[in-house]
Scaffold this motif. Structure first.
Motif, short mmCIF file in Angstrom:
data_model
loop_
_atom_site.label_atom_id
_atom_site.label_comp_id
_atom_site.label_asym_id
_atom_site.label_seq_id
_atom_site.Cartn_x
_atom_site.Cartn_y
_atom_site.Cartn_z
N SER A 103 49.17 -8.02 -71.58
CA SER A 103 48.73 -6.69 -71.15
C SER A 103 47.24 -6.68 -70.84
CB SER A 103 49.06 -5.66 -72.23
OG SER A 103 50.44 -5.62 -72.50
N PHE A 104 46.44 -7.37 -71.68
CA PHE A 104 44.99 -7.42 -71.45
C PHE A 104 44.66 -8.14 -70.15
CE2 PHE A 104 40.99 -9.82 -71.94
CZ PHE A 104 40.10 -8.77 -72.04
N VAL A 105 45.33 -9.28 -69.92
CA VAL A 105 45.05 -10.07 -68.71
C VAL A 105 45.45 -9.30 -67.46
CG1 VAL A 105 45.65 -12.16 -67.46
CG2 VAL A 105 45.17 -12.27 -69.90
N THR A 106 46.65 -8.72 -67.47
CA THR A 106 47.10 -7.97 -66.29
C THR A 106 46.24 -6.72 -66.07
OG1 THR A 106 48.74 -6.85 -67.69
CG2 THR A 106 49.47 -8.79 -66.46
N GLY A 107 45.88 -6.04 -67.14
CA GLY A 107 45.01 -4.87 -66.98
C GLY A 107 43.65 -5.23 -66.43
N THR A 108 43.09 -6.36 -66.92
CA THR A 108 41.80 -6.81 -66.40
C THR A 108 41.90 -7.18 -64.92
OG1 THR A 108 41.23 -7.65 -68.60
CG2 THR A 108 39.93 -8.45 -66.74
N GLY A 109 42.98 -7.86 -64.56
CA GLY A 109 43.16 -8.21 -63.14
C GLY A 109 43.27 -7.00 -62.25
N GLN A 110 44.00 -6.00 -62.71
CA GLN A 110 44.14 -4.78 -61.91
C GLN A 110 42.80 -4.06 -61.76
OE1 GLN A 110 47.17 -2.61 -63.98
NE2 GLN A 110 48.84 -3.92 -63.25
N LYS A 111 42.00 -4.03 -62.84
CA LYS A 111 40.69 -3.38 -62.76
C LYS A 111 39.77 -4.12 -61.78
CE LYS A 111 41.22 -0.02 -65.73
NZ LYS A 111 41.14 1.40 -65.30
N VAL A 112 39.78 -5.47 -61.86
CA VAL A 112 38.93 -6.26 -60.96
C VAL A 112 39.37 -6.06 -59.51
CG1 VAL A 112 38.28 -8.60 -60.31
CG2 VAL A 112 38.34 -7.96 -62.72
N LEU A 118 37.36 -1.13 -53.96
CA LEU A 118 36.37 -0.06 -53.84
C LEU A 118 35.12 -0.54 -53.12
CD1 LEU A 118 35.61 2.87 -54.71
CD2 LEU A 118 34.63 1.86 -56.77
N LEU A 119 34.65 -1.75 -53.48
CA LEU A 119 33.48 -2.31 -52.80
C LEU A 119 33.76 -2.58 -51.33
CD1 LEU A 119 32.11 -4.79 -55.51
CD2 LEU A 119 31.12 -2.61 -54.80
N TRP A 120 34.97 -3.04 -51.03
CA TRP A 120 35.33 -3.31 -49.64
C TRP A 120 35.29 -2.02 -48.81
CZ3 TRP A 120 36.00 -7.52 -46.70
CH2 TRP A 120 36.69 -7.39 -45.50
N ILE A 121 35.85 -0.95 -49.36
CA ILE A 121 35.83 0.33 -48.65
C ILE A 121 34.40 0.85 -48.51
CG2 ILE A 121 36.60 2.73 -48.78
CD1 ILE A 121 39.10 1.75 -50.23
N LEU A 122 33.59 0.68 -49.57
CA LEU A 122 32.20 1.15 -49.52
C LEU A 122 31.40 0.40 -48.47
CD1 LEU A 122 29.90 2.88 -50.66
CD2 LEU A 122 29.55 1.13 -52.42
N VAL A 123 31.57 -0.92 -48.41
CA VAL A 123 30.84 -1.71 -47.41
C VAL A 123 31.27 -1.31 -46.00
CG1 VAL A 123 30.54 -4.05 -46.50
CG2 VAL A 123 30.39 -3.65 -48.94
N GLY A 124 32.57 -1.09 -45.81
CA GLY A 124 33.02 -0.65 -44.49
C GLY A 124 32.46 0.70 -44.10
N CYS A 321 29.46 11.06 -49.94
CA CYS A 321 30.24 11.44 -48.76
C CYS A 321 31.57 10.67 -48.72
CB CYS A 321 29.45 11.17 -47.50
SG CYS A 321 27.96 12.21 -47.31
N LEU A 322 31.55 9.38 -49.08
CA LEU A 322 32.77 8.59 -49.06
C LEU A 322 33.82 9.15 -50.02
CD1 LEU A 322 34.48 6.13 -48.29
CD2 LEU A 322 33.21 4.81 -50.00
N GLU A 323 33.40 9.50 -51.23
CA GLU A 323 34.34 10.08 -52.19
C GLU A 323 34.89 11.41 -51.69
OE1 GLU A 323 35.60 8.73 -55.05
OE2 GLU A 323 34.60 6.93 -54.31
N SER A 341 32.21 10.01 -57.91
CA SER A 341 31.00 9.82 -57.11
C SER A 341 29.76 9.80 -58.00
CB SER A 341 30.88 10.93 -56.07
OG SER A 341 30.61 12.18 -56.68
N VAL A 342 29.72 10.65 -59.03
CA VAL A 342 28.57 10.66 -59.94
C VAL A 342 28.48 9.35 -60.70
CG1 VAL A 342 27.56 11.80 -61.94
CG2 VAL A 342 28.59 13.16 -60.13
N VAL A 343 29.62 8.89 -61.24
CA VAL A 343 29.63 7.64 -62.01
C VAL A 343 29.23 6.46 -61.13
CG1 VAL A 343 31.09 6.07 -63.32
CG2 VAL A 343 31.31 8.53 -63.65
N GLN A 344 29.81 6.36 -59.96
CA GLN A 344 29.50 5.25 -59.07
C GLN A 344 28.04 5.27 -58.62
OE1 GLN A 344 32.25 4.54 -55.78
NE2 GLN A 344 33.86 5.60 -56.90
N SER A 345 27.52 6.45 -58.31
CA SER A 345 26.12 6.54 -57.86
C SER A 345 25.16 6.10 -58.95
CB SER A 345 25.82 7.98 -57.42
OG SER A 345 26.68 8.38 -56.38
N ILE A 346 25.35 6.60 -60.17
CA ILE A 346 24.46 6.23 -61.26
C ILE A 346 24.57 4.74 -61.56
CG2 ILE A 346 23.98 6.59 -63.71
CD1 ILE A 346 24.78 9.49 -63.36
N PHE A 347 25.80 4.22 -61.55
CA PHE A 347 25.99 2.79 -61.81
C PHE A 347 25.29 1.94 -60.75
CE2 PHE A 347 28.41 -1.11 -61.03
CZ PHE A 347 28.31 -1.72 -62.27
#
Length: 365
Positions: A103-112, A118-124, A321-323, A341-347
């Motif tokens: 469960s830990f491995v699959t959950g980590t893979g899904q998060k990654v 998310l990064l791919w969409i943001l770069v686009g 704007c993307l969110e 959007s707030v969490v991503q911007s601050i991060f």
């Protein structure tokens, strides 16, 4: 049910679903695998009744019985066959409980995977925004000055008091901390250097960017998200207008103008808060404070802090704007993407600031 035959009669419809379900549950304990199926008495049937019948008999046996029944109308046979094929393809319940490691491995893979998506969409989206900006800059008649000025007023002028107050208080706290720690070494005079270095290089731009990430990025997301829920974005596209040119570019440019000004105000307010504490606690007059700043603090520290402001502003505005464009058609989705959007911007602001700090340290700037 006869001695060796299971006869299906009358109507098997959604309106009889409750009685059919109770009938199926009462017969579930009986072994019907050796009985032949007779569908000649079946009157009317729909998908709900066919699913109950398949659950009672089994999809394979019901499909065989429907195929073998020569007197069954073709539409009934086709309906039963479609329901049985759909139920046969359903995966059975997995009784095994996955291990904690799995469960830990699959959950980590899904998060990654979700982070990379998310990064791919943001770069686009960043590329799309930059392309639209490059196309609009040589065409001044397409510049939308009214939304730009309104966004500058909202993101810059209205945020000025809270940025000045917060940085003033943080400057006072940093000066108190420096005075307390440096007093043990007899070096309280260097509290001035601590306050000036920290606000010119880091705190001025960082605090202003975090405040705008929480205040303005959420507003961008909520505004565009509400427009999408009300189908206003579809109306904009129907009119032949570009939503990025109409909604994103004025906000991005306004943020890139406002954040450097707020950063400068934050630097000055933080040093004023530090100077007040130095004057009240350390007997360092404001004139002496400014003389030490002028003597020991080079201009490059101010440049290092101010040059990060447009980059942070661009990222905060683009993420907000993307969110907003990712909002689905519900009020709950607006709230979820506003929080995101707030969490991503601050991060992203803190991540880029740490990378910039390491880069400037290695370059000796």
């Amino acid at each position: 049910m006869d001695a060796s035959t299971l006869r299906v009669t009358d109507d098997w419809l959604l309106s009889h679903y409750r009685s059919l379900a109770s009938l199926a549950s009462s017969m579930s304990s009986r072994d019907t695998s050796r009985l032949s199926i007779d569908l000649s008495g079946l009157d009317r049937i729909d998908t709900a009744g066919a699913s109950q019948l398949a659950s009672l008999i089994g999809p394979e046996r019901l499909l065989e019985a429907a195929s073998a029944a020569g007197d069954l109308p073709r539409e009934k046979s086709a309906l039963i066959a479609a329901v049985c094929e759909a139920m046969k393809n359903q995966p059975g319940p997995d009784g095994r409980r996955p291990s904690l490691l799995w469960s830990f491995v699959t959950g980590t893979g899904q998060k990654v995977e979700s982070i990379f998506r998310l990064l791919w969409i943001l770069v686009g989206f960043i590329g799309q925004t930059l392309g639209t900006l490059a196309w609009n800059l040589p065409r001044p008649w397409r510049w939308r000055m009214t939304p730009f000025v309104a966004a500058v007023h909202d993101t810059g002028l209205n945020a000025l008091p809270i940025v000045a107050l917060l940085t003033f208080l943080v400057g006072a706290v940093v000066a108190f901390l420096g005075a307390t720690v440096l007093d043990d070494f007899g070096a309280t005079i260097y509290t001035v250097n601590l306050v000036a270095f920290s606000f010119l290089r880091e705190f001025g731009v960082l605090l202003a960017a975090i405040l705008l990430a929480g205040r303005t990025a959420s507003a961008f997301t909520a505004h565009i998200g509400a427009m999408k829920v009300n189908e206003e974005l579809d109306a904009i596209r129907t009119l032949g207008l570009n939503p990025i040119e109409l909604l994103v570019l004025p906000r991005v440019m306004a943020m890139m103008v406002s954040l450097p000004i707020l950063t400068f105000v934050g630097m000055i307010s933080g040093m004023v808060g530090g100077a007040m504490v130095c004057a009240l606690v350390l007997d360092i007059t404001p004139t002496q404070f400014m003389a030490i700043v002028e003597r020991d603090i080079a201009l490059q520290h101010f440049v290092v802090g101010i040059v990060k402001a447009p980059i942070f502003a661009f990222l905060i505005a683009v993420i907000g704007c993307l969110e907003g464009f990712k909002v689905a058609g519900s009020a709950q989705s607006v709230g979820e993407h506003t929080t995101s959007s707030v969490v991503q911007s601050i991060f992203m602001v803190i991540l880029l600031d740490s990378i910039a700090a390491l880069f400037f340290m290695e370059m000796g700037w």
